[in-house]
Write an enzyme that holds these catalytic residues in place. Structure first.
Site, PDB file in Angstrom:
ATOM      1  N   PRO A  98     -23.796  94.363  65.273  1.00 35.98           N
ATOM      2  CA  PRO A  98     -23.778  93.126  66.102  1.00 35.98           C
ATOM      3  C   PRO A  98     -23.572  93.209  67.647  1.00 35.98           C
ATOM      4  O   PRO A  98     -23.706  91.993  68.098  1.00 35.98           O
ATOM      5  CB  PRO A  98     -22.495  92.309  65.265  1.00 35.98           C
ATOM      6  CG  PRO A  98     -21.818  93.568  64.670  1.00 35.98           C
ATOM      7  CD  PRO A  98     -22.659  94.545  64.472  1.00 35.98           C
ATOM      8  N   GLU A 125     -15.534  98.522  58.942  1.00 35.84           N
ATOM      9  CA  GLU A 125     -15.505  98.332  60.386  1.00 35.84           C
ATOM     10  C   GLU A 125     -16.535  98.748  61.260  1.00 35.84           C
ATOM     11  O   GLU A 125     -16.466  98.365  62.525  1.00 35.84           O
ATOM     12  CB  GLU A 125     -14.257  98.444  60.767  1.00 35.84           C
ATOM     13  CG  GLU A 125     -12.953  97.645  60.143  1.00 35.84           C
ATOM     14  CD  GLU A 125     -13.266  96.138  60.599  1.00 35.84           C
ATOM     15  OE1 GLU A 125     -13.571  95.835  62.004  1.00 35.84           O
ATOM     16  OE2 GLU A 125     -13.470  95.131  59.483  1.00 35.84           O
ATOM     17  N   ARG A 163     -45.079  94.303  58.840  1.00 40.15           N
ATOM     18  CA  ARG A 163     -46.044  93.363  58.858  1.00 40.15           C
ATOM     19  C   ARG A 163     -46.972  93.527  60.281  1.00 40.15           C
ATOM     20  O   ARG A 163     -48.164  92.748  60.216  1.00 40.15           O
ATOM     21  CB  ARG A 163     -45.534  91.997  59.014  1.00 40.15           C
ATOM     22  CG  ARG A 163     -45.640  90.938  58.018  1.00 40.15           C
ATOM     23  CD  ARG A 163     -44.829  89.828  58.114  1.00 40.15           C
ATOM     24  NE  ARG A 163     -45.806  88.531  58.264  1.00 40.15           N
ATOM     25  CZ  ARG A 163     -46.432  88.141  59.234  1.00 40.15           C
ATOM     26  NH1 ARG A 163     -45.936  88.512  60.520  1.00 40.15           N
ATOM     27  NH2 ARG A 163     -47.303  87.183  59.201  1.00 40.15           N
ATOM     28  N   ASP A 178     -49.125  83.654  64.398  1.00 44.61           N
ATOM     29  CA  ASP A 178     -47.752  83.233  64.025  1.00 44.61           C
ATOM     30  C   ASP A 178     -46.892  82.714  65.115  1.00 44.61           C
ATOM     31  O   ASP A 178     -47.238  82.979  66.287  1.00 44.61           O
ATOM     32  CB  ASP A 178     -47.071  84.400  63.734  1.00 44.61           C
ATOM     33  CG  ASP A 178     -47.147  84.907  62.093  1.00 44.61           C
ATOM     34  OD1 ASP A 178     -47.642  83.897  61.515  1.00 44.61           O
ATOM     35  OD2 ASP A 178     -47.480  86.186  61.936  1.00 44.61           O
TER      36      ASP A 178
HETATM   37  N1  SAM Z   1     -16.412  95.703  63.481  1.00 44.66           N
HETATM   38  C1  SAM Z   1     -17.622  95.849  63.878  1.00 44.66           C
HETATM   39  C2  SAM Z   1     -17.730  95.056  65.183  1.00 44.66           C
HETATM   40  O1  SAM Z   1     -16.752  94.115  65.363  1.00 44.66           O
HETATM   41  O2  SAM Z   1     -18.615  95.124  65.941  1.00 44.66           O
HETATM   42  C3  SAM Z   1     -18.442  94.947  62.782  1.00 44.66           C
HETATM   43  C4  SAM Z   1     -18.946  95.663  61.347  1.00 44.66           C
HETATM   44  S1  SAM Z   1     -19.791  94.913  60.324  1.00 44.66           S
HETATM   45  C5  SAM Z   1     -18.494  94.130  59.421  1.00 44.66           C
HETATM   46  C6  SAM Z   1     -20.210  96.145  59.317  1.00 44.66           C
HETATM   47  C7  SAM Z   1     -21.836  96.565  59.674  1.00 44.66           C
HETATM   48  O3  SAM Z   1     -22.632  95.588  59.494  1.00 44.66           O
HETATM   49  C8  SAM Z   1     -22.132  97.129  61.138  1.00 44.66           C
HETATM   50  O4  SAM Z   1     -21.718  98.190  61.517  1.00 44.66           O
HETATM   51  C9  SAM Z   1     -23.442  96.623  61.419  1.00 44.66           C
HETATM   52  O5  SAM Z   1     -24.131  97.971  60.721  1.00 44.66           O
HETATM   53  C10 SAM Z   1     -23.636  95.501  60.227  1.00 44.66           C
HETATM   54  N2  SAM Z   1     -24.009  94.456  60.662  1.00 44.66           N
HETATM   55  C11 SAM Z   1     -23.093  93.240  60.880  1.00 44.66           C
HETATM   56  N3  SAM Z   1     -23.618  92.386  61.669  1.00 44.66           N
HETATM   57  C12 SAM Z   1     -24.714  92.732  62.087  1.00 44.66           C
HETATM   58  C13 SAM Z   1     -25.710  92.026  62.896  1.00 44.66           C
HETATM   59  N4  SAM Z   1     -25.739  90.922  63.296  1.00 44.66           N
HETATM   60  N5  SAM Z   1     -26.860  92.594  63.090  1.00 44.66           N
HETATM   61  C14 SAM Z   1     -27.109  94.093  62.923  1.00 44.66           C
HETATM   62  N6  SAM Z   1     -26.359  94.427  61.916  1.00 44.66           N
HETATM   63  C15 SAM Z   1     -25.079  93.827  61.578  1.00 44.66           C
END
Ligand code: SAM
Length: 249
Positions: A98, A125, A163, A178
């Protein structure tokens, strides 16, 4: 790898604690066919197989305290190195996070330049930061929200990029047309019946006049981008790609 230039195959490697999440998506519809045709290949790698201790530990508590568990750098590294024994400019290591810049259609096109995409799926986490520094070329987010893991985001990226591989979608025009491909949303679309619940298909689409239809679609595409996605519309105007369609003389 034995990638020949006339039949390129884009390799996707997913590093994950939950490989069971992948086959249904990757085996279905266009993605399944892309793999059968040798245009793409999808391999999942169970991170837990790289944990060397008796309990096959993949995560641990964070230094300094705090909630949750972190994926261990040594386990991630062993899995990564098995796929990327040495650095190669045609291999790209992506971390779903994220914290990354937002994944876009434009970035999807750019990722086609690689032979091999290694997608690291975080969980819990997240990951020990040192693995990210050591191995990750690029972080990508699929949007401003937090999922439990990187598996769905990795599938989103694999689906979007696959795709775009030439030959995966039968008619290349359907990809070029698209939404977002030219910075605009696609015009509305209709199929039979001609009247449904008193709603008629726009007359022009039945006219057989392809020039007029193209002009209508172009105008609708602009109109709805402006209405539904003012942010895209602003970017489109700013890009200079906004000359109005030529008036018919
Ligand atoms: N503690 C982390 C932070 O605050 O940045 C978030 C961890 S999240 C619960 C667990 C995993 O989900 C991340 O390591 C990532 O690989 C994935 N993830 C969660 N949200 C994402 C998003 N919006 N885009 C891409 N990967 C995501």
């Amino acid at each position: 790898s034995s990638k020949s230039s006339n039949s390129p195959c884009l390799e996707f490697h997913f590093l994950t604690l939950f490989p069971d999440l992948f086959p249904a998506v990757l085996g279905t519809s266009l993605l399944g066919r892309a793999q059968e045709q040798g245009l793409a290949s999808f391999t999942t790698h169970q991170l837990r197989d790289q944990a060397k201790d008796k309990h096959r530990t993949v995560d641990d508590t964070p230094y300094g305290g705090g909630a949750g568990m972190l994926m261990k750098a040594d386990v991630l590294y062993a899995a990564w190195q098995a796929i990327v024994p040495e650095r190669n400019p045609k291999t790209r290591t992506l971390l779903l996070s994220p914290q990354g810049p937002r994944f876009t259609q434009k970035r999807a096109h750019e990722l086609l330049a690689y032979d091999r995409l290694v997608l690291i799926c975080g969980h819990y986490e997240g990951l020990d930061e040192r693995f990210i520094e050591e191995c990750v070329d690029e972080e990508l987010s699929i949007g401003d929200y937090v999922l439990t893991g990187g598996e769905l985001p990795a599938l989103v990226i694999a689906d979007t990029v696959t795709r775009l591989i030439p030959g995966v979608v039968g008619n290349p025009a359907s990809v070029a047309d698209d939404s977002l491909e030219n910075g605009l949303l696609k015009s509305p679309q209709y199929t039979r019946p001609r009247v449904w619940r008193d709603r008629e298909v726009p007359e022009i689409l039945l006219s057989g006049n392809h020039t007029a239809i193209a002009a209508w679609r172009d105008a609708e595409s602009r109109r709805r981008t402006q209405a539904k996605r003012p942010d895209l519309w602003e970017a489109f105007l700013a890009s200079g790609a906004s000359l109005p369609p030529k008036k018919k003389s």
